[in-house]
Design an enzyme around this catalytic site. Structure first.
Site, PDB file in Angstrom:
ATOM      1  N   HIS A 140      -2.769   7.778   5.831  1.00 37.74           N
ATOM      2  CA  HIS A 140      -2.846   6.789   5.488  1.00 37.74           C
ATOM      3  C   HIS A 140      -4.422   6.121   5.815  1.00 37.74           C
ATOM      4  O   HIS A 140      -5.124   5.458   4.963  1.00 37.74           O
ATOM      5  CB  HIS A 140      -1.702   5.597   5.793  1.00 37.74           C
ATOM      6  CG  HIS A 140      -1.801   4.300   5.220  1.00 37.74           C
ATOM      7  ND1 HIS A 140      -1.823   3.998   3.877  1.00 37.74           N
ATOM      8  CD2 HIS A 140      -2.039   3.185   5.849  1.00 37.74           C
ATOM      9  CE1 HIS A 140      -1.974   2.891   3.647  1.00 37.74           C
ATOM     10  NE2 HIS A 140      -2.048   2.071   4.481  1.00 37.74           N
ATOM     11  N   GLU A 171      -1.276   6.133  13.933  1.00 33.24           N
ATOM     12  CA  GLU A 171      -0.858   6.958  12.924  1.00 33.24           C
ATOM     13  C   GLU A 171      -1.135   8.458  13.386  1.00 33.24           C
ATOM     14  O   GLU A 171      -0.348   9.528  13.384  1.00 33.24           O
ATOM     15  CB  GLU A 171      -1.484   6.871  11.514  1.00 33.24           C
ATOM     16  CG  GLU A 171      -0.983   7.924  10.464  1.00 33.24           C
ATOM     17  CD  GLU A 171      -1.499   7.861   8.878  1.00 33.24           C
ATOM     18  OE1 GLU A 171      -1.215   8.457   8.276  1.00 33.24           O
ATOM     19  OE2 GLU A 171      -2.486   6.866   8.969  1.00 33.24           O
ATOM     20  N   HIS A 223      -9.757   1.980  -0.143  1.00 31.11           N
ATOM     21  CA  HIS A 223      -8.558   1.630  -0.201  1.00 31.11           C
ATOM     22  C   HIS A 223      -8.164   0.852  -1.631  1.00 31.11           C
ATOM     23  O   HIS A 223      -8.379   0.045  -1.763  1.00 31.11           O
ATOM     24  CB  HIS A 223      -8.067   0.569   0.789  1.00 31.11           C
ATOM     25  CG  HIS A 223      -6.652   0.652   1.315  1.00 31.11           C
ATOM     26  ND1 HIS A 223      -5.715   1.166   0.365  1.00 31.11           N
ATOM     27  CD2 HIS A 223      -6.054  -0.099   2.344  1.00 31.11           C
ATOM     28  CE1 HIS A 223      -4.385   1.170   0.978  1.00 31.11           C
ATOM     29  NE2 HIS A 223      -4.435   0.258   2.165  1.00 31.11           N
ATOM     30  N   CYS A 280       0.717  -1.182   0.116  1.00 32.60           N
ATOM     31  CA  CYS A 280      -0.005   0.044   0.036  1.00 32.60           C
ATOM     32  C   CYS A 280       0.891   1.193   0.052  1.00 32.60           C
ATOM     33  O   CYS A 280       0.277   2.387   0.159  1.00 32.60           O
ATOM     34  CB  CYS A 280      -1.067  -0.053   0.989  1.00 32.60           C
ATOM     35  SG  CYS A 280      -1.821  -1.473   1.368  1.00 32.60           S
ATOM     36  N   LYS A 321      -9.573   7.935   2.246  1.00 30.49           N
ATOM     37  CA  LYS A 321      -9.871   6.521   1.868  1.00 30.49           C
ATOM     38  C   LYS A 321     -11.502   6.348   2.432  1.00 30.49           C
ATOM     39  O   LYS A 321     -12.273   5.534   2.030  1.00 30.49           O
ATOM     40  CB  LYS A 321      -8.890   5.718   2.713  1.00 30.49           C
ATOM     41  CG  LYS A 321      -7.803   5.491   2.169  1.00 30.49           C
ATOM     42  CD  LYS A 321      -7.054   4.262   2.980  1.00 30.49           C
ATOM     43  CE  LYS A 321      -5.605   4.093   2.325  1.00 30.49           C
ATOM     44  NZ  LYS A 321      -4.722   5.430   2.216  1.00 30.49           N
ATOM     45  N   PHE A 353       1.826  -3.359   4.042  1.00 30.86           N
ATOM     46  CA  PHE A 353       2.088  -4.634   4.607  1.00 30.86           C
ATOM     47  C   PHE A 353       3.778  -4.786   4.067  1.00 30.86           C
ATOM     48  O   PHE A 353       4.170  -4.718   3.123  1.00 30.86           O
ATOM     49  CB  PHE A 353       1.362  -5.721   3.995  1.00 30.86           C
ATOM     50  CG  PHE A 353      -0.011  -6.085   4.267  1.00 30.86           C
ATOM     51  CD1 PHE A 353      -0.424  -5.046   5.639  1.00 30.86           C
ATOM     52  CD2 PHE A 353      -1.024  -6.540   4.093  1.00 30.86           C
ATOM     53  CE1 PHE A 353      -1.701  -5.206   6.033  1.00 30.86           C
ATOM     54  CE2 PHE A 353      -2.211  -6.690   4.657  1.00 30.86           C
ATOM     55  CZ  PHE A 353      -2.607  -6.143   5.615  1.00 30.86           C
TER      56      PHE A 353
END
Length: 356
Positions: A252, A263, A286, A114, A281, A344
């Site tokens: 994010h 975050e 996403h 991502c 998002k 990831f």
């Protein structure tokens, strides 16, 4: 407005491309034209050996691969498309864009889950700063909505189960968040030296001031806050932008229970509790490898227009939320803004844009 890339391209071209490649080419054409170019680089009095492409993707042409595997099982190897490999390879989107604009300074693909789209933007900045290119098309693309992929994410408990209200399922920073919603699309930007843009009489939307890239070396899916913090600090240091100028962050913010608050806390620690944060998002879903690129576009426009996008579906903010997350567009001076992308594998990328 959403555009179906298969309806924009010619029928023959659309049939030869994976959907991720289709989206990338459409976005690249729009960005290239918006920058004032038409056709190939040498048709614009550009040196093709100074034009590069960097397009990230998290998965590549997986839907084409799975569709052709079904054909293989049902009808045999003789019916598999001879275009399968070019449709499936992750570097396909970058390669096709490079062919279209005649880019000969390098065609690159970032594959870092991502964070792929944002890492592509950062690599484009490196190419210019290292004097390996003068103009770079950068961005990300993803089109992997398929039952198998959805099942995989669902088994990880990464996706929202709010199936009765799909339009309200993506809800970053909300107490009721329970996972992300999968989206697809592409975002492409044109990076160019300021002197080159000025010589062509083109005014930039914003300046990409700095980028920070780190890795966690912690866990394949669980984030390590320290790595994210280091990426933010690196971007800030390399940008030369005063910390007080970064008043907005495009987070994010995937709508997962663990990720959002970690975050947000890191942003508050670095930039202050009054930092205005958004997660686009909540509106786009996403887009995995394309997320950072599309969110870079949103961040650039926020800086240019002094407008922070809203975070929708924020009905009941998390009690631990320490930053300012507006539910409606916020009009305010934005000298500089940051875009975060985490993936990831422990990939962390932070980008800082400032006013031109």
């Amino acid at each position: 407005m959403a555009t179906d890339p298969g309806e924009v391209l010619s029928r023959v071209q659309a049939r030869r491309l994976d959907r991720s490649e289709q989206a990338a080419i459409v976005a690249a054409r729009e960005a290239w034209a918006d920058a004032g170019f038409t056709g190939r680089s040498d048709e614009n009095d550009l040196d093709p050996t100074r034009v590069a492409v960097v397009i990230g993707t998290g998965v590549g042409g997986v839907t084409s691969l799975l569709a052709q595997y079904d054909i293989y099982k049902e009808k045999g190897p003789g019916r598999v498309s001879p275009l399968l490999i070019p449709m499936n390879m992750p570097n396909g989107p970058a390669a096709y864009i490079g062919l279209e604009i005649g880019a000969r300074a390098g065609v690159h693909t970032t594959v870092s889950a991502c964070a792929s789209g944002s890492e592509a933007v950062a690599l484009g900045l490196d190419l210019i700063q290292l004097d390996r290119a003068d103009i770079v098309l950068v961005g990300g693309t993803e089109a992997c909505i398929h039952p198998l992929n959805i099942a995989g994410f669902a088994q990880m408990r990464a996706m929202s189960t709010r199936n009765d209200e799909p339009q309200r399922a993506s809800r970053p920073f909300d107490k009721g968040r329970d996972g992300f919603v999968l989206g697809e699309g592409a975002g492409v930007l044109v990076l160019e030296r300021a002197s080159s843009a000025a010589a062509r009489g083109r005014a930039p939307y914003a300046v990409l001031a700095g980028a920070g890239i780190t890795s966690d070396a912690y866990d394949i899916v669980q984030p390590d806050q320290a790595g994210q913090v280091r990426a933010m600090h690196l971007a800030l240091a390399r940008s030369g932008v005063p910390v007080d100028d970064v008043v907005h962050v495009n987070a994010h913010g995937t709508s997962t229970p663990v990720g959002d608050m970690g975050e947000a806390g890191a942003i508050a620690d670095i930039f202050g509790d009054d930092t205005v944060v958004t997660s686009t998002k909540s509106m786009t879903g996403h887009l995995l490898g394309a997320a950072g690129a599309i969110e870079s576009v949103a961040t650039v426009l926020a800086v240019q227009n002094d407008t922070v996008p809203p975070t929708i579906n924020l009905d009941d903010p998390d009690d631990d939320l320490r930053v300012d997350v507006p539910r409606e567009p916020r009009h305010m001076p934005i000298p500089a803004a940051m875009n975060d992308s985490f993936g990831f594998g422990g990939h962390n990328v932070s980008l800082i844009f400032r006013k031109a």
